[in-house]
Design a protein around this motif. Structure first.
Motif, mmCIF file in Angstrom:
data_model
loop_
_atom_site.group_PDB
_atom_site.id
_atom_site.type_symbol
_atom_site.label_atom_id
_atom_site.label_comp_id
_atom_site.label_asym_id
_atom_site.label_seq_id
_atom_site.Cartn_x
_atom_site.Cartn_y
_atom_site.Cartn_z
ATOM 1 N N TYR A 133 8.549 47.186 16.548
ATOM 2 C CA TYR A 133 9.777 47.959 16.371
ATOM 3 C C TYR A 133 9.628 49.041 15.313
ATOM 4 N N LEU A 165 8.123 51.823 17.151
ATOM 5 C CA LEU A 165 9.068 52.405 18.109
ATOM 6 C C LEU A 165 10.195 53.154 17.413
ATOM 7 N N ILE A 187 16.639 37.477 24.289
ATOM 8 C CA ILE A 187 16.659 37.622 25.755
ATOM 9 C C ILE A 187 15.721 36.646 26.474
ATOM 10 N N LEU A 227 19.136 45.055 17.003
ATOM 11 C CA LEU A 227 18.409 45.315 18.251
ATOM 12 C C LEU A 227 17.204 44.373 18.372
ATOM 13 N N ALA A 278 8.272 42.721 14.558
ATOM 14 C CA ALA A 278 8.709 43.683 13.544
ATOM 15 C C ALA A 278 7.814 44.915 13.585
ATOM 16 N N ILE A 327 18.468 40.897 19.254
ATOM 17 C CA ILE A 327 18.795 40.816 20.678
ATOM 18 C C ILE A 327 17.513 40.698 21.487
ATOM 19 N N TYR A 328 16.498 41.457 21.070
ATOM 20 C CA TYR A 328 15.233 41.408 21.804
ATOM 21 C C TYR A 328 14.695 39.984 21.878
#
Lengths: 268, 286
Positions: free
Chosen positions: B119, B122, B161, B154, B116, B157-158
């Motif tokens: 992100y 970012l 993966i 997002l 968290a 999804i990260y």
């Protein structure tokens, strides 16, 4: 033909870049004073210096480590004992042990923490001790990993044959299990313990719900820091990620060594 | 003979520590949560009141829908990326492959609060990418809204993966090179090979991975809490809120929400198992 061979490389590279960007950015962020434009400005290590002289941070590191040791050691012992009895004397019970060990895969985190909390929070006995609740929850969360590690290890060393051989040499089953089988699956135990360390190190949900802020670990420290100082928090972040990476690296190295040794044994 | 038998049962004692821990911290807590979900929080006998509250209150209905939506989308996107990633790793062994699995393994522990935080740096309101987007005039980045359901997907999804790719890579070992050669000899294009042979063979693994991803996203809590605190309509957040909020503890309602979440996970497992069995049957029928 050449183009076709390049495609898999490109895919792997893209995924790797996507996964590494947030990490790289946070690391750079922790090393500079300002990063509001495209490029960061003012390299410095102040954050790290401040962090390593902060007693509260060091205490949170210590707590993180201490919170790993007790549940992992306890879980290894109880799983070893349970598997010793079930595999040797009561194979029929093994299925139930397996089911119990696998349930936490799906109910980890929020559900587990709130169920333990709601059961014991008002209890007049020692069970309402928050730290004890947390330790119990950690044991359950890492149960599937420890179980699988030990179980796979037992399978890999062909435990029944090993015990039979030891018995023929005059050892009791108990002796054979703890002095012959366990040392042989030590690497499997270490690998699964390291996985468990990774899980407990990364835990925020259980500790927040069960222990509150009374015993902050590194994750809680990060959460509290990131609310008021994001550059400082990025340094905490880097240290947490470095520790987890070192743990994963160790796991990978040990696993590789283990499989290589096995392959060599097969060749011999 | 009798002595030997009693000795054997003495060994059952070694099971006791395991059972005590499992009972105290796994079985009893779960059983109580389910039991309490049928008791009203105001006191009283058996009731379905808590489930009625969930069904009638917009917040809880929204929480279930949001959780389902974000779990399904992130699991789907995760599995698609994992498919191509694992296929690439399968087709190209070597140095790059080793680096790829090493990165996946490392990042698989990158979740919760640290994720968290990364992100926020970012893509948060004054995040780096947002600033770069403003300076270079990329509106998709400049106007990125991390603190919304879409923005957070997002992050989901990260973290899907690495997990999904690591789970799928071993499955590709089941796709033998000879099949591809045989398919080419019979005049099949690579597209036919993947559609008619490889994907059906991989389907059970893909489905199993999908259900793991779904459960993983459904239960994700720390990352979301770090970003939004309690102000978001998602199942795990609402469950935790019932037990740790500043208001009184609502064990019944929280229990009912937990049961809903467990039922959703169970349904997904049953569903993927049922579909996967059809694929396995199709393989057995020759």
């Amino acid at each position: 033909m050449k183009e076709k061979r390049a495609a898999p490389l490109a895919v792997m590279l893209l995924v790797m870049i996507y996964l590494l960007i947030p990490l790289a950015v946070s690391i750079v962020y922790s090393l500079f004073r300002k990063w509001t434009g495209v490029l960061p400005e003012g390299f410095r290590l102040d954050n790290y210096i401040a962090l390593f002289t902060d007693g509260e941070f060091l205490a949170s590191v210590g707590r993180s480590i201490a919170m790993c040791i007790v549940p992992i050691a306890a879980t290894i012992v109880i799983v070893l004992l349970a598997l010793f009895v079930t595999t040797i004397y009561f194979p029929k019970l093994e299925k139930y042990v397996q089911i119990i060990c696998m349930i936490p895969y799906t109910i980890q985190g929020v559900i587990l923490s709130v169920s333990i909390l709601s059961l014991y929070v008002g209890s007049p006995t020692f069970l309402s001790n928050r730290l004890l609740m947390l330790m119990g929850a950690y044991c359950v969360v890492i149960l599937p990993y420890i179980y699988q590690g030990i179980r796979n290890g037992m399978r890999a060393v062909h435990m029944p044959t090993l015990i039979e051989a030891a018995e023929m040499l005059g050892a009791s089953k108990l002796y054979a299990f703890f002095r012959v089988v366990v040392p042989n699956i030590l690497s499997a135990i270490i690998i699964s313990s390291l996985l468990a360390v990774g899980i407990i190190f990364g835990d925020y949900v259980l500790i927040r719900n069960l222990a509150g802020t009374s015993a902050p670990n590194m994750q809680i420290y990060l959460y509290q820091t990131m609310k008021h100082d994001s550059t400082m928090a990025s340094a905490v972040f880097v240290i947490i990620m470095l520790t987890t990476f070192i743990i994963t690296l160790l796991v990978l190295l040990l696993q590789n060594k283990d499989t290589k040794r096995r392959q060599q044994q097969v060749k011999e | 003979m009798i002595k030997k038998a009693s000795n054997k049962y003495l060994y059952l004692l070694a099971l006791v520590p395991f059972l005590v821990v499992a009972l105290l911290y796994e079985i009893l807590p779960l059983a109580t949560v389910i039991y309490k979900s049928f008791l009203p929080d105001t006191g009283g006998a058996f009731t379905l009141e808590n489930y009625q509250t969930i069904a009638s209150k917009l917040l809880y209905r929204k929480a279930i829908m949001n959780s389902l939506k974000i779990s399904l989308t992130s699991a789907f996107v995760g599995i698609v990326i994992a498919f191509f990633g694992a296929r690439a790793a399968h087709e190209r062994p070597g140095k790059m492959n080793r680096a790829f699995t090493a990165v996946l393994n490392m990042v698989s522990n990158f979740a919760g609060i640290p994720l968290a935080f990364a992100y926020m740096i970012l893509l948060g309101n004054t995040g780096l990418m947002v600033n770069i987007g403003k300076e270079l005039g990329i509106s998709a980045l400049a106007n990125y809204e991390l603190y919304t359901m879409n923005g957070m997907s997002l992050i989901y999804i990260y973290f899907q993966i690495p997990l999904s790719t690591l789970l799928l890579i071993p499955a590709f070992d089941g796709v033998h090179k000879q099949w591809k050669e045989a398919c080419t000899l019979l005049g099949g294009t690579p597209g036919v090979f993947w559609r008619k042979i490889a994907i059906p063979v991989l389907m059970p693994s893909i489905l199993a991975t999908f259900s793991v991803l779904f459960a993983n996203a459904l239960a994700a809590y720390a990352t979301i809490y770090a970003l939004m605190m309690d102000n978001v309509a998602l199942l795990p957040v609402q469950i935790a809120g019932c037990f740790t909020g500043e208001v009184r503890i609502r064990a019944g309602l929280g229990g009912a929400l937990s049961v809903v979440m467990m039922v959703l996970m169970l349904l997904m497992i049953l569903l993927t198992n049922a579909i996967s069995r059809r694929f396995q049957k199709g393989g057995a029928r020759r």
